[in-house]
Structures are given as structure tokens and as C-alpha cells.
Design a protein around this motif. Structure first.
Motif, PDB file in Angstrom:
ATOM      1  N   ILE A 378       0.829  -1.206   0.000  1.00 13.85           N
ATOM      2  CA  ILE A 378       0.000   0.000   0.000  1.00 13.85           C
ATOM      3  C   ILE A 378       0.863   1.255   0.000  1.00 13.85           C
ATOM      4  CG2 ILE A 378      -0.192  -0.031   2.508  1.00 13.85           C
ATOM      5  CD1 ILE A 378      -2.860   1.258   0.085  1.00 13.85           C
ATOM      6  N   ASN A 379       2.060   1.155   0.567  1.00 15.48           N
ATOM      7  CA  ASN A 379       2.922   2.326   0.651  1.00 15.48           C
ATOM      8  C   ASN A 379       3.376   2.824  -0.708  1.00 15.48           C
ATOM      9  OD1 ASN A 379       3.523   3.125   3.548  1.00 15.48           O
ATOM     10  ND2 ASN A 379       3.660   0.909   3.627  1.00 15.48           N
ATOM     11  N   LEU A 380       3.217   2.009  -1.743  1.00 12.22           N
ATOM     12  CA  LEU A 380       3.570   2.461  -3.076  1.00 12.22           C
ATOM     13  C   LEU A 380       2.690   3.632  -3.512  1.00 12.22           C
ATOM     14  CD1 LEU A 380       3.977  -1.017  -4.856  1.00 12.22           C
ATOM     15  CD2 LEU A 380       5.798   0.507  -4.044  1.00 12.22           C
ATOM     16  N   TYR A 381       1.558   3.835  -2.851  1.00  9.12           N
ATOM     17  CA  TYR A 381       0.610   4.859  -3.273  1.00  9.12           C
ATOM     18  C   TYR A 381       0.629   6.102  -2.384  1.00  9.12           C
ATOM     19  CZ  TYR A 381      -0.979   0.900  -5.967  1.00  9.12           C
ATOM     20  OH  TYR A 381      -1.013  -0.168  -6.810  1.00  9.12           O
ATOM     21  N   LYS A 382       1.529   6.129  -1.395  1.00  8.76           N
ATOM     22  CA  LYS A 382       1.521   7.271  -0.489  1.00  8.76           C
ATOM     23  C   LYS A 382       1.975   8.551  -1.188  1.00  8.76           C
ATOM     24  CE  LYS A 382       5.964   5.966   1.574  1.00  8.76           C
ATOM     25  NZ  LYS A 382       6.559   5.373   2.784  1.00  8.76           N
ATOM     26  N   GLY A 383       2.737   8.422  -2.295  1.00 12.75           N
ATOM     27  CA  GLY A 383       3.123   9.610  -3.050  1.00 12.75           C
ATOM     28  C   GLY A 383       1.910  10.352  -3.553  1.00 12.75           C
ATOM     29  N   ASP A 410      16.196  14.882  -1.130  1.00 14.91           N
ATOM     30  CA  ASP A 410      16.360  14.814  -2.579  1.00 14.91           C
ATOM     31  C   ASP A 410      15.085  14.350  -3.290  1.00 14.91           C
ATOM     32  OD1 ASP A 410      18.856  15.287  -1.564  1.00 14.91           O
ATOM     33  OD2 ASP A 410      19.872  13.756  -2.742  1.00 14.91           O
ATOM     34  N   HIS A 411      14.419  13.333  -2.711  1.00 15.53           N
ATOM     35  CA  HIS A 411      13.231  12.795  -3.374  1.00 15.53           C
ATOM     36  C   HIS A 411      12.104  13.814  -3.420  1.00 15.53           C
ATOM     37  CE1 HIS A 411      12.553  12.241   0.886  1.00 15.53           C
ATOM     38  NE2 HIS A 411      11.315  11.830   0.683  1.00 15.53           N
ATOM     39  N   LEU A 412      11.972  14.634  -2.347  1.00 13.72           N
ATOM     40  CA  LEU A 412      10.934  15.660  -2.324  1.00 13.72           C
ATOM     41  C   LEU A 412      11.293  16.822  -3.251  1.00 13.72           C
ATOM     42  CD1 LEU A 412      10.062  15.738   1.488  1.00 13.72           C
ATOM     43  CD2 LEU A 412       8.787  14.655  -0.359  1.00 13.72           C
ATOM     44  N   GLU A 413      12.567  17.159  -3.284  1.00 12.60           N
ATOM     45  CA  GLU A 413      13.009  18.216  -4.190  1.00 12.60           C
ATOM     46  C   GLU A 413      12.734  17.818  -5.637  1.00 12.60           C
ATOM     47  OE1 GLU A 413      16.999  20.931  -5.114  1.00 12.60           O
ATOM     48  OE2 GLU A 413      17.162  19.113  -3.904  1.00 12.60           O
ATOM     49  N   LEU A 414      12.952  16.560  -5.944  1.00 10.39           N
ATOM     50  CA  LEU A 414      12.777  16.079  -7.311  1.00 10.39           C
ATOM     51  C   LEU A 414      11.319  16.122  -7.743  1.00 10.39           C
ATOM     52  CD1 LEU A 414      14.209  14.753  -9.755  1.00 10.39           C
ATOM     53  CD2 LEU A 414      13.665  12.534  -8.725  1.00 10.39           C
ATOM     54  N   ILE A 415      10.425  15.611  -6.901  1.00  6.47           N
ATOM     55  CA  ILE A 415       9.020  15.546  -7.313  1.00  6.47           C
ATOM     56  C   ILE A 415       8.316  16.894  -7.206  1.00  6.47           C
ATOM     57  CG2 ILE A 415       8.839  13.117  -6.699  1.00  6.47           C
ATOM     58  CD1 ILE A 415       7.327  13.876  -4.205  1.00  6.47           C
ATOM     59  N   SER A 416       8.998  17.897  -6.612  1.00 11.40           N
ATOM     60  CA  SER A 416       8.402  19.227  -6.513  1.00 11.40           C
ATOM     61  C   SER A 416       8.976  20.198  -7.528  1.00 11.40           C
ATOM     62  CB  SER A 416       8.632  19.803  -5.109  1.00 11.40           C
ATOM     63  OG  SER A 416      10.003  20.132  -4.922  1.00 11.40           O
ATOM     64  N   ALA A 417       9.854  19.721  -8.408  1.00  4.65           N
ATOM     65  CA  ALA A 417      10.502  20.597  -9.382  1.00  4.65           C
ATOM     66  C   ALA A 417       9.455  21.347 -10.196  1.00  4.65           C
ATOM     67  CB  ALA A 417      11.406  19.778 -10.294  1.00  4.65           C
TER      68      ALA A 417
END
Length: 564
Positions: A378-383, A410-417
């Protein structure tokens, strides 16, 4: 004195281009430090010559009297009873914890706000009123209580790690409902504790307070996002703290720092008026909860808060469920999850699970293995549930003062670009649908356990690891699946400290790794890196079963203490 260099996680040449945020961070760190009375400042020699375990420093540094050491070594429930019985005054108890919190902050950077002077004034007023009326102010009469930074307290900021919010003080009449309830119950508020930027990390660090280490082993993390609370409590600088949890933020620091906690289901305890990481986000809700050194303190706080009936005025999202007294059967049955099928726990965590199981069986209870459907996928969908759009909120707040992204984001910076498309409402709907489908599967599985418990009832609670490690090394937190799945399902959970890392018992044996995740973790594992770290387990119960879970957790805790 805390130096601005201690807070900058980018090269100095880059930081020079963003003097605004750096100067703000430096000024705020100075403000907090300067609110510590001069007589409570540790000698430079003490600050410079510390072993990894610093939990002993408050007792040996010479700043606390013997009576103050006794007070700050006492459990919260015991102190509450002694305050009501006039064994201690609120003023002397508050003074002792203010001093110890000041020591803890100088060693760990665990405090985001200090208001000792107001606390001592409030404690004095509580004592005077008690003399006049002879009636305790409430169930937390005169007890010092620390708050995580996101709680709004008049005259202090609630920056949640952002330099841009470091000096935006809460005005009169705008305190969080939890803050108001704490005062109503008789608590004395005296400090707020540090959090990671946006409260979105399993470790606690920001450009203002720096990195908040684990007092039992400074090379390890105190956890996050309630990591300041965890470090303060581990140093005995607070008898009782109030943190929050959206994916493990109570349970991570509690497990890393040897504490008890309760993550409730949404709607049991009020959250209205606090600063949210992502205001308006309702797919996965933030919940407030207590942290302390004893389970009795967790129950005391929980009952006291619910007895205020917060659903009437404090929080429109609180459910009208009064406190329910629980009478357990003599024989219980616990389920347990050995691992999540992705990352098996380290030897110390596996040993803690074994110790709990053996203690419960020795006490006459049954323990059965339970596997979740699809494990923790289920955690695959938390994004899509909250991370994608939440990351953009973090970017917006950082850009206000030109603040750089912290290390490890880094992961948050990437998906918030800027060129990344925003999350769509349909994505959220899809994620919520998958979450609800999974919750339905888990509910059916939970009910089906009645066929294997031997009691005729479903399992009374599920025992799981908290994380794969006793505590992570600095800037290495990852894989929160053991925790965040229960936030997404809105089940309630507690944490029990079990043991500490043992250099002989917890040395890694030859292991065949199952996947790349395990391989990356196990190739770097050395038991000596985790010396002295507390090890805990998590207990989980169905949604909105907090009273039942606390009662069952008490059974488990007592069984452990009998064989300790």
C-alpha cells in the motif's frame, strides 16, 4: 553558542548567495540560546568532551541539585500524584525541568522555542491558587509538559523548521486547541521542540537548530518528525511531551529514544489550530499524541484530553467518543509480523520481537504469526496520497527566504521541481480508492484470525517492528513501511521499549539478501555502530480502539518487565 556554520548543509559559497535565510537561522538560534539563564550554561569543557552516550550529563554536570535530579528522574504520573499531594510545588518541579531542558538543548539542539520565564510565572500562580482553593487545577496540575514545534503558543513561533517562519509569533487568541487544553488540564508549558523542515523526515534537522542526535548514541538519529521531543525526553528534560504523527512521526522517535507513545486514529485527540505540513490535505491526516517514559503517563494524558470532550468546541473533526474503561479477558492472543517482505529487521529488532513473544507466552498468552495481504505494498501509493503536492508546499516555503533544500530531501526536491506536473485530483481519488480497498482486505484478515487464536476472538493486537533498525545512522533514514501503513489505514498503534543493542547477541550473521533494498542495508551493517541504542516494538489495534490498545499494551509491558 550555536554557530551558523552548524546549520548550513550546503557549501559556504552557495550559502553566501542566500544570506537572508542564513542570517535568519543564525538569529533564531541565538534567540533560543540567549533565553537560557547564564547560570545554566554548560562549561565549554563539558560541551567539547562528550562520549556518544550523553544521557548522564544532566546528572553529572553540577547544574542540578540532588532534589532536582530526583524530580527529573521521576515518571510523569508519579509527579502528577505528588504535585496533587503537595509533596512538590509546581514551581520547583518546573524549575528543575527548565534547567534540565536547557542542558539537553545545549547538547542536542532539541528546542525550537524557550519560554522558561513565563512557565515559572505560571507555576507560581498555580501554587498560589492551590493554597487558596485547596483544589488541584486539573489532572495535569502543575506538571511541566513540552510541545512539538507545530503547536501554536502565544508569543512564540511555530516555524516547523522553516527560516521564513522563525520570527512569526503566535498572537493572543490564536493558540492551538491542544495548547489550550494542556493549560486547562493544569499543565505548565515551558518549551517547544525541534522538527525537520516541514515535518517531513524520519530524522530531525533544519537550518535553525541543526541536527538533533540520539542522546544514547550521538552518531545515531533521534528520529522524526517529533525528534526534538524524543531527544528532550531521552535526556529527562521533560516528563511528558505532545508530538504528532502522519506516517510514523511519534513512533520513530519513541522507538529510537526508548520511550512509550500512542498514535491514535484520527478524531480521538484534537488537532485543530496547529501548523500543518500541508494545510487542507485530508487524504492522510496528522494526529496528535503523547510521548513519555511510562505507559501510565500515556494513559493519564489520553484520558485527561478525551475527558475534556474536545468534539464539542475544540475540534470539529473530533469524534464524540468518551473515554471507555476496558476489562480484558484473562487470556489474550497477539498476532505478530516478523517482517514486511522487503526489508527484514536487524538482529536487535528481531531479538526484541522474540523477547516480547517469549514474555507473553510465559505469562500464559498466545502469539500467532499473521501475514498481511500484499504485505505493505500500500505504501507504493503514499506519493499520490500526500507527498507529491506536499513537496511543492515545502518548496514554496523554502523559496520565501531563499532557503536551500536540506540534506536528505532529494526525493521531495525532485518531485516538486517546477517542471513536474502537479498532482491531479483524479490521482488522489485513485490512491484513496486503493487505500480503502486495502483497508477492507486487512479488516477481513483481522476478523479471520479468530479461527487461529484459540480464544474464539480475533487477535487482541498485532506486534510488529517499528523500523528495521534500532535507530538509523545520521542522514540514513529510509523504509518507513512498518509504520506508515498503519497511518494510511488509520489504525491506532503504541510503542514499547524492549531492550538495548547487545554487541554480542546482535552481531550480523551470514544472510542471503532477498532484494536490492536489503543488500544496500546489510552490506553496511556493523553492530558497533548501534551501541547503546534502545530497541522497541510496535503494537497495533483496529481503528478507534485506543483504550483497548492501551490496556493490551499494559499487559505486554508487564509481561516484559517480569522477565527483564
Amino acid at each position: 553558542m550555536v554557530r551558523v556554520e552548524d546549520h548550513i548543509s550546503v557549501p559556504r559559497s552557495d550559502a553566501a548567495n542566500n544570506l537572508n535565510w542564513a542570517l535568519i537561522a543564525h538569529a533564531k538560534a541565538d534567540q533560543v540560546h540567549n533565553r537560557i539563564p547564564q547560570g545554566w550554561i554548560l562549561d565549554e569543557e563539558i560541551l567539547a568532551n562528550q562520549a556518544n552516550d550523553i544521557t548522564h550529563v544532566p546528572d553529572t554536570c553540577g547544574l542540578l541539585s540532588k532534589r532536582e535530579i530526583i524530580i527529573t528522574s521521576s515518571e510523569a504520573k508519579e509527579l502528577a500524584d505528588q504535585l496533587a499531594a503537595k509533596v512538590y510545588t509546581s514551581y520547583e518541579v518546573t524549575l528543575a525541568f527548565c534547567k534540565r531542558a536547557a542542558i539537553a538543548h545545549q547538547l542536542t539542539g532539541c528546542l525550537s522555542e524557550i519560554f522558561f520565564d513565563k512557565a515559572l510565572e505560571a507555576a507560581k500562580g498555580i501554587d498560589e491558587q492551590y493554597v487558596q482553593t485547596g483544589k488541584p487545577l486539573g489532572p495535569l496540575h502543575g506538571l511541566p509538559v513540552s510541545l512539538k514545534d507545530h503547536h501554536r503558543v502565544e508569543g512564540t513561533a511555530a516555524a516547523i523548521g522553516y527560516a521564513s517562519l522563525a520570527f512569526q509569533e503566535t498572537k493572543a487568541g490564536h493558540e492551538s486547541e491542544m495548547t489550550k487544553i494542556m493549560r486547562h488540564l493544569g499543565a505548565v508549558l515551558y518549551c517547544k521542540t525541534s522538527v525537520p523542515v516541514g515535518m517531513m523526515s524520519g530524522e530531525t534537522y533544519n537550518h535553525i537548530t541543526g541536527y538533533t542526535p540520539n542522546p544514547f548514541n550521538r552518531s545515531l538519529s533521534s528520529g522524526g518528525s517529533s525528534g526534538g521531543e524524543g531527544a528532550l525526553l531521552a535526556m529527562r528534560g521533560s516528563p511528558l511531551g505532545v508530538g504528532s504523527d502522519i506516517g510514523g512521526s511519534l513512533r520513530i522517535p519513541a522507538s529510537f529514544c526508548g520511550l512509550y507513545t500512542l498514535k491514535p486514529s484520527f478524531g480521538r485527540f484534537p488537532a485543530y489550530g496547529g501548523v500543518e505540513s500541508f494545510p487542507g490535505q485530508e487524504a492522510l491526516r496528522n494526529v496528535n499524541g503523547p510521548m513519555s517514559h511510562s505507559l501510565a503517563a500515556i494513559e493519564m494524558w489520553s484520558k485527561a484530553v478525551i475527558d475534556t470532550e474536545p468534539w464539542r468546541e475544540a475540534d470539529p473533526d473530533c469524534l464524540p467518543i468518551p473515554w471507555r474503561e476496558v476489562k480484558l479477558p484473562q487470556k489474550l492472543c497477539f498476532g505478530f509480523v516478523r517482517d514486511d517482505g522487503v526489508l527484514r529487521p536487524s538482529p536487535s529488532v528481531s531479538r526484541a520481537l522474540k523477547l516480547v513473544i517469549e514474555a507473553l507466552e510465559a505469562a500464559g498468552h498466545t502469539v500467532v504469526q499473521v501475514d498481511l495481504p500484499g504485505r505493505y505494498n500500500i505504501n507504493l501509493y503514499k506519493g499520490d496520497l500526500y507527498l507529491r503536492q506536499g513537496a511543492k508546499v515545502i518548496r514554496e516555503n523554502l523559496e520565501v527566504a531563499g532557503e536551500p533544500w536540506p540534506r536528505g530531501y532529494d526525493h521531495l526536491e525532485l518531485i516538486s521541481a517546477p517542471d513536474e506536473p502537479p498532482a491531479r485530483v483524479s490521482d488522489l481519488w485513485q490512491a484513496c480508492m486503493i487505500r480503502t480497498r486495502f483497508a477492507h482486505q486487512v479488516g477481513k484478515l483481522w476478523s479471520a484470525t479468530k479461527d487461529i487464536t484459540g480464544t474464539g476472538r480475533e487477535i487482541d493486537a498485532l506486534i510488529t517492528p517499528c523500523t528495521a533498525w534500532p535507530a538509523c545512522k545520521r542522514y540514513e533514514f529510509g523504509h518507513d513501511d512498518y509504520l506508515s501503513v498503519w497511518s494510511q489505514l488509520d489504525y491506532c498503534a503504541t510503542v514499547i521499549p524492549v531492550t538495548k543493542v547487545d554487541q554480542q547477541l546482535d552481531a550480523v550473521q551470514d544472510i542471503v539478501t532477498l532484494n536490492e533494498v536489503e543488500a544496500s542495508v546489510w552490506q553496511d551493517y556493523r553492530v558497533e555502530d548501534y551501541a547503546n541504542a534502545p530497541v522497541a516494538v510496535q503494537l497495533v489495534a483496529r481503528r478507534l480502539h485506543e483504550e483497548h490498545l492501551l490496556a493490551v499494551t499494559k499487559v505486554c509491558d508487564e509481561a516484559l518487565r517480569k522477565v527483564a
